[in-house]
Scaffold this motif. Structure first.
Motif, mmCIF file in Angstrom:
data_model
loop_
_atom_site.group_PDB
_atom_site.id
_atom_site.type_symbol
_atom_site.label_atom_id
_atom_site.label_comp_id
_atom_site.label_asym_id
_atom_site.label_seq_id
_atom_site.Cartn_x
_atom_site.Cartn_y
_atom_site.Cartn_z
ATOM 1 N N GLY A 92 28.771 29.616 55.311
ATOM 2 C CA GLY A 92 29.036 28.472 55.336
ATOM 3 C C GLY A 92 30.596 28.878 55.577
ATOM 4 N N ARG A 93 31.091 28.805 54.625
ATOM 5 C CA ARG A 93 33.240 28.622 54.403
ATOM 6 C C ARG A 93 33.377 30.024 54.410
ATOM 7 N NH1 ARG A 93 36.716 24.613 51.674
ATOM 8 N NH2 ARG A 93 37.763 25.816 53.231
ATOM 9 N N GLY A 94 32.731 31.494 54.331
ATOM 10 C CA GLY A 94 33.013 33.030 53.420
ATOM 11 C C GLY A 94 33.640 32.437 52.265
ATOM 12 N N LEU A 95 34.709 33.632 51.710
ATOM 13 C CA LEU A 95 35.232 33.995 50.604
ATOM 14 C C LEU A 95 37.092 32.953 50.659
ATOM 15 C CD1 LEU A 95 34.625 36.130 48.476
ATOM 16 C CD2 LEU A 95 36.901 37.611 49.568
ATOM 17 N N VAL A 96 36.750 32.116 49.885
ATOM 18 C CA VAL A 96 37.625 31.195 49.342
ATOM 19 C C VAL A 96 38.327 31.455 48.470
ATOM 20 C CG1 VAL A 96 38.729 29.026 49.581
ATOM 21 C CG2 VAL A 96 37.044 30.144 51.923
ATOM 22 N N HIS A 97 40.197 31.038 48.262
ATOM 23 C CA HIS A 97 39.930 31.340 47.108
ATOM 24 C C HIS A 97 40.013 29.407 46.192
ATOM 25 C CE1 HIS A 97 44.135 30.407 44.462
ATOM 26 N NE2 HIS A 97 43.606 31.300 44.499
ATOM 27 N N LEU A 98 40.064 29.752 44.656
ATOM 28 C CA LEU A 98 39.908 28.265 44.341
ATOM 29 C C LEU A 98 40.792 28.096 43.284
ATOM 30 C CD1 LEU A 98 35.764 29.190 43.140
ATOM 31 C CD2 LEU A 98 36.925 27.491 45.056
ATOM 32 N N ILE A 99 41.404 29.296 42.345
ATOM 33 C CA ILE A 99 42.457 29.467 41.381
ATOM 34 C C ILE A 99 43.110 30.101 40.939
ATOM 35 C CG2 ILE A 99 40.802 28.502 39.358
ATOM 36 C CD1 ILE A 99 42.425 26.255 38.395
ATOM 37 N N LEU A 100 44.446 30.493 40.478
ATOM 38 C CA LEU A 100 45.141 31.484 40.094
ATOM 39 C C LEU A 100 45.573 30.986 38.990
ATOM 40 C CD1 LEU A 100 47.451 33.602 42.042
ATOM 41 C CD2 LEU A 100 48.340 32.025 39.411
ATOM 42 N N ILE A 101 45.469 31.581 37.702
ATOM 43 C CA ILE A 101 46.002 31.704 36.670
ATOM 44 C C ILE A 101 46.635 32.900 36.034
ATOM 45 C CG2 ILE A 101 44.024 32.537 34.829
ATOM 46 C CD1 ILE A 101 44.703 30.612 33.306
ATOM 47 N N ARG A 102 47.705 32.892 35.739
ATOM 48 C CA ARG A 102 48.994 33.993 35.608
ATOM 49 C C ARG A 102 48.656 34.288 33.491
ATOM 50 N NH1 ARG A 102 51.974 33.886 40.043
ATOM 51 N NH2 ARG A 102 52.445 31.757 40.482
ATOM 52 N N SER A 103 48.885 35.085 33.656
ATOM 53 C CA SER A 103 48.440 36.573 32.257
ATOM 54 C C SER A 103 49.489 35.301 31.723
ATOM 55 C CB SER A 103 49.329 37.566 32.163
ATOM 56 O OG SER A 103 50.517 37.835 32.408
ATOM 57 N N ASN A 104 50.149 35.002 31.693
ATOM 58 C CA ASN A 104 50.666 33.840 30.279
ATOM 59 C C ASN A 104 50.407 32.522 30.557
ATOM 60 O OD1 ASN A 104 52.732 32.907 32.449
ATOM 61 N ND2 ASN A 104 54.493 32.969 31.991
ATOM 62 N N GLU A 105 49.281 32.100 30.959
ATOM 63 C CA GLU A 105 48.812 31.160 31.254
ATOM 64 C C GLU A 105 47.957 30.224 30.262
ATOM 65 O OE1 GLU A 105 48.681 29.648 35.323
ATOM 66 O OE2 GLU A 105 50.922 28.519 35.632
ATOM 67 N N ARG A 106 47.337 29.733 29.348
ATOM 68 C CA ARG A 106 45.980 30.024 29.441
ATOM 69 C C ARG A 106 45.119 29.085 30.121
ATOM 70 N NH1 ARG A 106 47.312 33.526 28.225
ATOM 71 N NH2 ARG A 106 48.517 34.302 26.274
ATOM 72 N N GLU A 107 44.965 27.963 29.875
ATOM 73 C CA GLU A 107 44.108 27.220 31.200
ATOM 74 C C GLU A 107 44.588 26.589 32.731
ATOM 75 O OE1 GLU A 107 41.925 24.729 28.194
ATOM 76 O OE2 GLU A 107 42.374 23.027 29.553
#
Lengths: 116, 110
Positions: free
Chosen positions: B40-55
């Protein structure tokens, strides 16, 4: 606002013919990407444009594939002498570019190419 | 070769249950992103986490990143039928392209 648009949504072509796929990115996005997705597979990177820099063509599978981006906006992916293995969904994405970590990419609905 | 590999390839759960998907990668990254794809909506970005982040959290989504193990997980809590989709992790190396895995197909049954 308007998202990434692609045309045509579907394309059926005969083996050996050339095809052109079009992508209109989000206004203001300097980065533009082309990917290919075969049935049940992930996304295969094809080519990346960033502003006026030379494109990163490292993902193009053969010299039958080429792409251009005019005026830093609209992009056309051309496949010459199409083969059956070129059948796939071709996805275009754009993002805010720049000299920093990758931004999220906004994808278009894709063009489903079928080579008969 | 694929940089990111999702596990499991397919997951089937009931509405209300939690869904956990994992992603492993091979080389150092500067960020990792999760995307969802449905018809229905194709490919959608959910969340980005950077390499210095853990959660990182976003609504019912929780993403963890363990750079020492080169792995990430995506947790969807209290799943809904509308969460049925394929989920892809994508790794960012350098300042240009993302490399996508083959995805996890999630089926949430009412």
């Amino acid at each position: 606002g308007a998202g990434v648009s692609q045309s045509p949504s579907n394309k059926v072509t005969e083996k050996g013919k050339d095809v052109e796929l079009r992508c209109d990115p989000i206004s203001g996005h300097t980065a533009l990407y082309w990917y290919r997705q075969s049935l049940g597979q992930g996304l295969e990177f094809l080519i990346y444009f960033q502003g006026n820099s030379a494109p990163d063509k490292s993902g193009l599978p053969s010299d039958r594939f080429s792409a251009e981006r005019t005026g830093g906006s609209v992009s056309t992916l051309t496949i010459q002498r199409t083969q059956q293995e070129d059948s796939a969904v071709y996805l275009c994405a754009s993002s805010l570019g720049g000299a920093g970590p990758i931004y999220e990419q906004y994808f278009g609905p894709g063009t489903r190419l079928t080579v008969t | 070769s694929q940089q990111g590999e999702e596990d499991p390839q397919a997951l089937s759960i009931q509405e209300g249950e939690n869904a956990t998907m994992n992603c492993s990668y091979k080389t150092s990254i500067n960020n990792l992103q999760w995307y969802r794809q449905n018809s229905g909506r194709g490919l959608v970005h959910l969340i980005l986490i950077r390499s210095n982040e853990r959660e990182k959290h976003s609504g019912r989504l929780r993403v963890t990143l363990d750079t020492s193990k080169k792995s990430s997980s995506l947790l969807i809590t209290a799943s809904r039928a509308a969460d049925t989709a394929s989920y892809f992790c994508a790794t960012g190396i350098g300042y240009s392209t993302l490399t996508f895995g083959k995805g996890t197909m999630l089926l949430v049954s009412p």
